[in-house]
Write a protein that holds these residues in place. Sequence first.
Motif, mmCIF file in Angstrom:
data_model
loop_
_atom_site.group_PDB
_atom_site.id
_atom_site.type_symbol
_atom_site.label_atom_id
_atom_site.label_comp_id
_atom_site.label_asym_id
_atom_site.label_seq_id
_atom_site.Cartn_x
_atom_site.Cartn_y
_atom_site.Cartn_z
ATOM 1 N N ASP A 215 -56.660 -7.161 -41.623
ATOM 2 C CA ASP A 215 -55.303 -6.785 -41.227
ATOM 3 C C ASP A 215 -55.337 -6.503 -39.725
ATOM 4 O OD1 ASP A 215 -52.846 -5.698 -40.673
ATOM 5 O OD2 ASP A 215 -52.963 -4.080 -42.147
ATOM 6 N N LEU A 216 -54.847 -7.453 -38.929
ATOM 7 C CA LEU A 216 -54.957 -7.331 -37.478
ATOM 8 C C LEU A 216 -54.099 -6.202 -36.911
ATOM 9 C CD1 LEU A 216 -55.050 -11.064 -36.293
ATOM 10 C CD2 LEU A 216 -56.910 -9.615 -37.107
ATOM 11 N N THR A 217 -53.143 -5.727 -37.674
ATOM 12 C CA THR A 217 -52.298 -4.623 -37.181
ATOM 13 C C THR A 217 -52.806 -3.250 -37.635
ATOM 14 O OG1 THR A 217 -50.771 -4.689 -39.073
ATOM 15 C CG2 THR A 217 -50.253 -6.107 -37.184
ATOM 16 N N LEU A 218 -53.899 -3.208 -38.386
ATOM 17 C CA LEU A 218 -54.343 -1.934 -38.951
ATOM 18 C C LEU A 218 -54.709 -0.918 -37.880
ATOM 19 C CD1 LEU A 218 -55.018 -0.179 -41.391
ATOM 20 C CD2 LEU A 218 -57.296 -1.244 -41.449
ATOM 21 N N PHE A 219 -55.472 -1.343 -36.875
ATOM 22 C CA PHE A 219 -55.850 -0.400 -35.817
ATOM 23 C C PHE A 219 -54.597 0.132 -35.118
ATOM 24 C CE2 PHE A 219 -57.012 0.355 -31.285
ATOM 25 C CZ PHE A 219 -57.802 1.469 -31.485
ATOM 26 N N GLY A 220 -53.700 -0.758 -34.748
ATOM 27 C CA GLY A 220 -52.479 -0.330 -34.075
ATOM 28 C C GLY A 220 -51.654 0.617 -34.913
ATOM 29 N N TYR B 110 -55.469 -5.310 -23.480
ATOM 30 C CA TYR B 110 -56.249 -4.094 -23.668
ATOM 31 C C TYR B 110 -56.482 -3.839 -25.160
ATOM 32 C CZ TYR B 110 -55.380 -3.804 -18.722
ATOM 33 O OH TYR B 110 -55.333 -4.107 -17.385
ATOM 34 N N LEU B 111 -57.072 -2.718 -25.524
ATOM 35 C CA LEU B 111 -57.722 -2.597 -26.827
ATOM 36 C C LEU B 111 -56.783 -2.838 -28.016
ATOM 37 C CD1 LEU B 111 -60.474 -2.072 -28.126
ATOM 38 C CD2 LEU B 111 -59.825 0.331 -28.304
ATOM 39 N N ILE B 112 -55.602 -2.234 -28.030
ATOM 40 C CA ILE B 112 -54.710 -2.454 -29.173
ATOM 41 C C ILE B 112 -54.325 -3.920 -29.257
ATOM 42 C CG2 ILE B 112 -52.459 -1.895 -30.170
ATOM 43 C CD1 ILE B 112 -52.744 0.915 -29.030
ATOM 44 N N HIS B 113 -54.021 -4.526 -28.109
ATOM 45 C CA HIS B 113 -53.732 -5.965 -28.070
ATOM 46 C C HIS B 113 -54.924 -6.761 -28.597
ATOM 47 C CE1 HIS B 113 -52.275 -9.598 -25.386
ATOM 48 N NE2 HIS B 113 -52.697 -9.986 -26.574
ATOM 49 N N GLN B 114 -56.124 -6.378 -28.210
ATOM 50 C CA GLN B 114 -57.323 -7.105 -28.652
ATOM 51 C C GLN B 114 -57.455 -7.091 -30.173
ATOM 52 O OE1 GLN B 114 -60.672 -5.440 -26.405
ATOM 53 N NE2 GLN B 114 -59.416 -5.514 -24.553
ATOM 54 N N PHE B 115 -57.020 -6.007 -30.792
ATOM 55 C CA PHE B 115 -57.107 -5.935 -32.258
ATOM 56 C C PHE B 115 -56.055 -6.806 -32.934
ATOM 57 C CE2 PHE B 115 -60.044 -2.411 -31.910
ATOM 58 C CZ PHE B 115 -60.779 -2.503 -33.087
ATOM 59 N N HIS B 116 -54.825 -6.885 -32.383
ATOM 60 C CA HIS B 116 -53.820 -7.667 -33.109
ATOM 61 C C HIS B 116 -53.767 -9.137 -32.691
ATOM 62 C CE1 HIS B 116 -50.657 -6.015 -30.071
ATOM 63 N NE2 HIS B 116 -50.813 -7.295 -29.778
ATOM 64 N N GLN C 2 -42.699 -15.494 -32.521
ATOM 65 C CA GLN C 2 -42.597 -15.267 -33.966
ATOM 66 C C GLN C 2 -43.709 -14.351 -34.462
ATOM 67 O OE1 GLN C 2 -39.941 -16.017 -35.759
ATOM 68 N NE2 GLN C 2 -39.129 -16.837 -33.830
ATOM 69 N N GLU C 3 -44.910 -14.553 -33.931
ATOM 70 C CA GLU C 3 -46.025 -13.691 -34.320
ATOM 71 C C GLU C 3 -45.829 -12.269 -33.789
ATOM 72 O OE1 GLU C 3 -47.422 -17.891 -34.409
ATOM 73 O OE2 GLU C 3 -46.316 -16.686 -32.946
ATOM 74 N N SER C 4 -45.302 -12.139 -32.574
ATOM 75 C CA SER C 4 -45.108 -10.792 -32.029
ATOM 76 C C SER C 4 -43.974 -10.068 -32.739
ATOM 77 C CB SER C 4 -44.887 -10.834 -30.515
ATOM 78 O OG SER C 4 -43.759 -11.584 -30.157
ATOM 79 N N ILE C 5 -42.975 -10.797 -33.210
ATOM 80 C CA ILE C 5 -41.947 -10.164 -34.044
ATOM 81 C C ILE C 5 -42.582 -9.605 -35.312
ATOM 82 C CG2 ILE C 5 -39.949 -10.659 -35.526
ATOM 83 C CD1 ILE C 5 -38.962 -12.551 -33.310
ATOM 84 N N ALA C 6 -43.505 -10.375 -35.898
ATOM 85 C CA ALA C 6 -44.141 -9.945 -37.147
ATOM 86 C C ALA C 6 -44.996 -8.694 -36.935
ATOM 87 C CB ALA C 6 -44.985 -11.079 -37.717
ATOM 88 N N PHE C 7 -45.857 -8.690 -35.910
ATOM 89 C CA PHE C 7 -46.689 -7.488 -35.752
ATOM 90 C C PHE C 7 -45.865 -6.308 -35.251
ATOM 91 C CE2 PHE C 7 -48.141 -9.513 -31.569
ATOM 92 C CZ PHE C 7 -47.651 -8.547 -30.697
ATOM 93 N N SER C 8 -44.799 -6.562 -34.509
ATOM 94 C CA SER C 8 -43.935 -5.474 -34.080
ATOM 95 C C SER C 8 -43.201 -4.851 -35.264
ATOM 96 C CB SER C 8 -42.923 -5.967 -33.039
ATOM 97 O OG SER C 8 -43.584 -6.373 -31.858
ATOM 98 N N GLN C 9 -42.871 -5.660 -36.260
ATOM 99 C CA GLN C 9 -42.260 -5.119 -37.470
ATOM 100 C C GLN C 9 -43.208 -4.131 -38.144
ATOM 101 O OE1 GLN C 9 -39.116 -5.544 -38.817
ATOM 102 N NE2 GLN C 9 -39.746 -3.990 -40.300
ATOM 103 N N ALA C 10 -44.495 -4.487 -38.214
ATOM 104 C CA ALA C 10 -45.484 -3.575 -38.801
ATOM 105 C C ALA C 10 -45.582 -2.286 -37.981
ATOM 106 C CB ALA C 10 -46.848 -4.255 -38.878
ATOM 107 N N TYR C 11 -45.537 -2.415 -36.647
ATOM 108 C CA TYR C 11 -45.620 -1.241 -35.794
ATOM 109 C C TYR C 11 -44.354 -0.395 -35.894
ATOM 110 C CZ TYR C 11 -49.756 -3.421 -33.658
ATOM 111 O OH TYR C 11 -50.990 -3.973 -33.436
ATOM 112 N N LYS C 12 -43.205 -1.038 -36.027
ATOM 113 C CA LYS C 12 -41.955 -0.300 -36.232
ATOM 114 C C LYS C 12 -42.036 0.520 -37.513
ATOM 115 C CE LYS C 12 -37.056 -0.973 -37.298
ATOM 116 N NZ LYS C 12 -35.991 -1.961 -37.622
ATOM 117 N N GLU C 13 -42.516 -0.086 -38.580
ATOM 118 C CA GLU C 13 -42.622 0.618 -39.858
ATOM 119 C C GLU C 13 -43.607 1.774 -39.783
ATOM 120 O OE1 GLU C 13 -43.582 -2.468 -42.623
ATOM 121 O OE2 GLU C 13 -41.584 -3.389 -42.514
#
Length: 349
Positions: free
Chosen positions: A188-193, A168-174, A227-238
Amino acid sequence: MTHLFSPYEMMDLKLKNRVVMPPMCQYSVSNKDGIATDWHYTHYVSRAIGGAGLIIIEMTDVEPDGRISDYDLGIWSDDHIAPLARIVEACHTYGAKVGIQIAHAGRKAEHAAVPVAPSAIPFDNGSKTPRALSTAEVKDMVEKFRQGVARAIKAGFDVIELHGAHGYLIHQFHSPLTNQRTDEYGHDLTLFGTEVIRAAKSEMPAGMPLIMRISAKEYVEGGYGIQESIAFSQAYKEAGVDMFHISTGGESPVGVGPLGTKDKPGAHAAYQVPLARAIKHNLGVPVIAVGRLDEPALADAIIGNEEADLVAVGRGMLRNPYWTLEAADQLQKETDVPVQYRASYPSKK
């Protein structure tokens, strides 16, 4: 010892046990208006009577064309608040806490005349080609998420979940498979999220946790992995996520579509739990595990072995609203059984 029926606290959220009813679309809105019906009331309240500690209301969308179908719940209007509040209040009566999954289907909005997405890439060969959102429209979408969260707070929910999984949309962005933009949201693929997370937190009480559901692995050629999901999850955690709800897949049908297929989701019990454990231990955050966890002993072991903090039981609760009471009986754990049902649980008399 920590087990499935031990209480759980996170910030101001206090749960009587570790059992979660995950969001599962009912496609049961009667007038295509996004308003919760008596079906939704009965569906969710029965699981509260059945002993679940946390119930997460199904994918609820921030605009009409953000729904998978016209029969999904919405939260784009104040008209949606009172029917949802009725469900929350009733669930509270039976000791359950209630969350809601705020979302937008993006390119997977099947009934939208022209779906929207980060990039004009269809879900599969039989799907509509979405229109790529302009940069200004992406910023407007963040605002729609903020307004949706604000309405959820007015409805009395105990926790908010953002849907960043299942294509879905947030996933589509990252995901680099579905985000081929050249503006700031492509660089920055995590910017929208992260902007959606900050917008949500701006409306939430300080002690209310924010959950994000993610797909920790994509099942397509060139898709991301743990590994990639750990990285984008770190951005979302922050950015403000307090807990992650770990699922997988959803970005393309298995064996169908322009993206091709890498492998298939596992069909065995607990196939997603290693991914939940990896997110939990690499990021030091609490997680919800989900995916074929219907056996009480298995769900209990996941908590006892500290692989996850909460366990979501989907199909098991669709089959049996009283799954939690049955699980407690099987595991010989203490839980509150409604007085009307105690005759069927001799140990609870």
